[in-house]
Scaffold this motif. Structure first.
Motif, short mmCIF file in Angstrom:
data_model
loop_
_atom_site.label_atom_id
_atom_site.label_comp_id
_atom_site.label_asym_id
_atom_site.label_seq_id
_atom_site.Cartn_x
_atom_site.Cartn_y
_atom_site.Cartn_z
N UNK A 72 0.81 -1.22 0.00
CA UNK A 72 0.00 0.00 0.00
C UNK A 72 0.84 1.27 0.00
N UNK A 73 2.11 1.16 0.36
CA UNK A 73 2.98 2.35 0.38
C UNK A 73 3.52 2.70 -1.00
N UNK A 74 3.29 1.84 -1.99
CA UNK A 74 3.79 2.09 -3.34
C UNK A 74 2.86 3.04 -4.08
N UNK A 75 2.74 4.24 -3.57
CA UNK A 75 1.83 5.23 -4.14
C UNK A 75 2.24 5.59 -5.56
N UNK A 76 1.27 5.55 -6.48
CA UNK A 76 1.55 5.91 -7.85
C UNK A 76 2.25 4.84 -8.66
N UNK A 77 2.42 3.65 -8.08
CA UNK A 77 3.09 2.57 -8.78
C UNK A 77 2.25 1.30 -8.74
N UNK A 78 2.42 0.47 -9.74
CA UNK A 78 1.83 -0.86 -9.73
C UNK A 78 2.94 -1.87 -10.01
N UNK A 79 2.86 -3.01 -9.36
CA UNK A 79 3.85 -4.06 -9.56
C UNK A 79 3.54 -4.79 -10.86
N UNK A 168 -3.09 -9.37 -6.12
CA UNK A 168 -3.38 -9.06 -4.72
C UNK A 168 -2.62 -7.81 -4.26
N UNK A 169 -1.40 -7.63 -4.73
CA UNK A 169 -0.58 -6.51 -4.30
C UNK A 169 -0.88 -5.22 -5.05
N UNK A 170 -1.72 -5.30 -6.08
CA UNK A 170 -2.09 -4.11 -6.85
C UNK A 170 -3.53 -3.68 -6.64
N UNK A 200 11.72 -11.13 1.87
CA UNK A 200 11.29 -10.06 0.98
C UNK A 200 10.97 -10.60 -0.41
N UNK A 201 10.09 -9.88 -1.09
CA UNK A 201 9.77 -10.13 -2.49
C UNK A 201 10.59 -9.18 -3.35
N UNK A 202 11.17 -9.69 -4.42
CA UNK A 202 11.85 -8.83 -5.39
C UNK A 202 10.90 -8.59 -6.55
N UNK A 203 10.67 -7.33 -6.87
CA UNK A 203 9.66 -6.99 -7.87
C UNK A 203 10.12 -5.85 -8.76
N UNK A 204 9.43 -5.64 -9.84
CA UNK A 204 9.57 -4.43 -10.64
C UNK A 204 8.23 -3.73 -10.67
N UNK A 205 8.28 -2.41 -10.78
CA UNK A 205 7.06 -1.60 -10.77
C UNK A 205 7.10 -0.57 -11.87
N UNK A 206 5.93 -0.17 -12.30
CA UNK A 206 5.78 0.89 -13.29
C UNK A 206 4.78 1.90 -12.75
N UNK A 207 4.75 3.12 -13.32
CA UNK A 207 3.74 4.09 -12.88
C UNK A 207 2.34 3.54 -13.10
N UNK A 208 1.46 3.77 -12.14
CA UNK A 208 0.09 3.32 -12.32
C UNK A 208 -0.52 4.04 -13.51
N UNK A 209 -1.50 3.46 -14.20
CA UNK A 209 -2.03 4.05 -15.44
C UNK A 209 -2.45 5.50 -15.32
N UNK A 210 -3.10 5.88 -14.23
CA UNK A 210 -3.56 7.26 -14.09
C UNK A 210 -2.39 8.22 -14.02
N UNK A 211 -1.38 7.88 -13.21
CA UNK A 211 -0.21 8.74 -13.07
C UNK A 211 0.55 8.84 -14.39
#
Length: 230
Positions: A72-79, A168-170, A200-211
């Motif tokens: 939830x702290x990944x504001x503006x990002x989606x995994x 689940x994480x998005x 820990x989980x290792x992930x990549x993230x991109x800007x969420x569609x709206x941002x």
């Protein structure tokens, strides 16, 4: 004129590329705990390890482990990808942990200092298994065998299992619960969050569609204005 047109095209291409860039990062476990059939109303969330043991045919000696991940702290990002779950294994070699993704009603409401054998989500309190009830799903994430005391180990996921975790994480509360049990001898144990070496989980993230869309729109507007001014 051609120079300005080239600048316009390159700038717009760069903005479009920004929406697809992924940055590698790690998501530390936010809560973890052991639950134990021999002490079914006690909590072990502040221990330095998370332990699973199949009981060796003793129903009063079964332990299972629970891990919670909060995005939830990944504001503006989606995994958009998860390459694996890394843990610091703390026992001898050749001991296997079996991992499961728990989802649905009540799967993520447990607290590190409140979870017990009797209230743990999807816990089959009569044996070493997990089971899903109404509105719940149980997904096997695979198994991993420890490679030596205090060595990091990484569990990788199949495509469909990775997709379920990402979803689940998005969405919703952006929390995912992973639990594990043990098969073999003498148990499977990893460091807990309390130890300072949490999983820990290792992930990549991109800007969420709206941002990303807002950023792209602003950039395109700037490109157009500059082109008109030229």
């Amino acid at each position: 004129m051609k120079k300005h047109l080239l600048t316009f095209s390159l700038t717009c291409a760069m903005l479009l590329g920004m929406t697809s860039l992924s940055s590698a990062a790690t998501l530390l476990v936010s809560a973890d705990s052991t639950v134990f059939s021999g002490d079914p109303n006690s909590n072990f969330g502040l221990d330095n390890a998370v332990f699973a043991f199949d009981g060796n045919n003793d129903p009063n000696n079964i332990s299972k482990g629970y891990l919670k991940f909060d995005a939830s702290s990944l504001t503006g990002q989606v995994i958009d990808s998860i390459s694996g779950l890394t843990m610091r294994y703390t026992l001898s070699v050749n001991r296997t942990g079996n991992f499961f993704f728990l989802d649905g009603t009540g799967a993520d409401t447990w607290a590190e200092t409140g979870i017990t054998w009797n209230n743990a989500p999807l816990n089959n309190t009569s044996d070493n298994d997990f089971s899903a009830g109404a509105g719940q799903t149980l997904t096997s994430l695979g198994s991993i065998t420890g490679n030596g005391q205090f060595q990091p180990i990484t569990l990788t996921f199949g495509a469909s299992e990775e997709a379920a975790l990402i979803n689940a994480l998005n969405t919703g509360d952006r929390i995912a619960t992973i639990a594990f049990n043990h098969t073999g001898t003498n148990g499977f144990q990893i460091n807990s969050l309390q130890s300072g070496n949490g999983s820990f989980l290792t992930y990549t993230a991109i800007p969420e569609p709206t941002s990303a869309a807002l950023l792209l729109a602003a950039g395109l507007t700037l490109c157009i204005r500059r082109r008109r001014c030229s």
